[in-house]
Design an enzyme around this catalytic site. Sequence first.
Site, PDB file in Angstrom:
ATOM      1  N   LYS A 249      -3.498  -1.005  11.428  1.00 54.25           N
ATOM      2  CA  LYS A 249      -3.740  -1.050   9.976  1.00 54.25           C
ATOM      3  C   LYS A 249      -4.918  -1.972   9.662  1.00 54.25           C
ATOM      4  O   LYS A 249      -5.771  -1.646   8.833  1.00 54.25           O
ATOM      5  CB  LYS A 249      -2.477  -1.526   9.241  1.00 54.25           C
ATOM      6  CG  LYS A 249      -1.369  -0.481   9.216  1.00 54.25           C
ATOM      7  CD  LYS A 249      -0.041  -1.039   8.725  1.00 54.25           C
ATOM      8  CE  LYS A 249       1.080  -0.021   8.948  1.00 54.25           C
ATOM      9  NZ  LYS A 249       2.420  -0.523   8.615  1.00 54.25           N
TER      10      LYS A 249
ATOM     11  N   GLN B 236       5.736  -5.574   6.530  1.00 58.70           N
ATOM     12  CA  GLN B 236       5.974  -4.731   7.704  1.00 58.70           C
ATOM     13  C   GLN B 236       7.471  -4.691   8.033  1.00 58.70           C
ATOM     14  O   GLN B 236       8.109  -5.728   8.178  1.00 58.70           O
ATOM     15  CB  GLN B 236       5.176  -5.292   8.903  1.00 58.70           C
ATOM     16  CG  GLN B 236       5.262  -4.444  10.150  1.00 58.70           C
ATOM     17  CD  GLN B 236       4.596  -3.071   9.990  1.00 58.70           C
ATOM     18  OE1 GLN B 236       3.509  -2.947   9.438  1.00 58.70           O
ATOM     19  NE2 GLN B 236       5.260  -2.030  10.464  1.00 58.70           N
TER      20      GLN B 236
ATOM     21  N   ASP C  35       2.718   0.476   0.059  1.00 59.41           N
ATOM     22  CA  ASP C  35       3.550   1.347   0.887  1.00 59.41           C
ATOM     23  C   ASP C  35       4.361   2.345   0.053  1.00 59.41           C
ATOM     24  O   ASP C  35       4.932   3.288   0.604  1.00 59.41           O
ATOM     25  CB  ASP C  35       4.543   0.486   1.701  1.00 59.41           C
ATOM     26  CG  ASP C  35       4.186   0.434   3.180  1.00 59.41           C
ATOM     27  OD1 ASP C  35       3.476   1.345   3.641  1.00 59.41           O
ATOM     28  OD2 ASP C  35       4.629  -0.507   3.851  1.00 59.41           O
TER      29      ASP C  35
END
Length: 282
Positions: A52, A96, A119
Amino acid sequence: MILLDGLKISKKRNEELKDKIDKLILANKRQPKLIIIQVGNNPASNSYIKSKIKNSTLVGIDASLLKYEEDITEEELLNKISLLNLDHSIDGILVQLPLPKHLNERKILDSINYLKDVDGFHTYNSGLLFQKQRAIHAATPEGIINLLNEYKIKVEGLNAVVIGRSNIVGFPISKLLLDLNATVTICHSKTKNLKFHTKHADLIIAAIGKPLFLTKDMVKKGVIIIDVGINRLEEKLVGDVDFENVKTKASYITPVPKGVGPMTVNALLENLYKLYLIHENL
Ligand code: NAD
């Protein structure tokens, strides 16, 4: 059989995104900024985060990792996120997953300002998806739709079978396919006679987390296969689909790796850019 080359398509889309960001920088706008929060040192998370950050940097997004010890308290983590929420130079905050067991995942995700929820996991953004409104979509489902669009695969009227009903993949991709007028069946661990459903499917999304689970005898000729799974098997990464055998029957199929994975990262960067445009009123 046509291979759905997620790596190639994601590179093309990343380049298009880079062009847009380059233009903004030339016009003296600030750089889009992503903060990734990691708790602990999960090896799989380390590799996802590395990808990422690498891809963010390539497209011109300023991405930083805030890494905390495994034993950080929920209160400490919530305090850190509330400070990031207030920082106007930050466009997206990504926590995460998975988090250690002592942290309430839902509470942490919902503490992120929904306009920084890159997200798309915030309850508000998930809710917007179910109201068919424009929202930040979870990156993996969005990446899958982008991949289908890039290959001009029309899902309207197709019998789509989604295997898996998680909040981050199975459930949202089912809704996105339904919005595109597919006839969607959601299968899961309690589904009876899974093969009956998969055998009738024109399109199968496999998001199970079991190596080589979907086999050749379970699919019909001409099926379109999207393999979301990432599993480690004898030191190799494999999907949820028995690729080598299923590909002989498929019309289109994604490989693992280099299929859905890079499309997910691309969708995440595109989400960050969308949030940046909102923050900058562009
Ligand atoms: P999850 O564990 O949250 O969900 C798995 C789903 O599979 C569940 O809904 C369960 O009901 C279903 N399932 C389990 N056993 C089954 C069975 N025998 N028959 C039918 N259904 C069954 O997993 P997840 O977070 O949705 O991830 C699924 C896979 O996708 C994992 O391998 C994960 O690593 C991978 N993943 C990949 C990406 C990517 O970018 N490529 C992103 C997210 C997840």
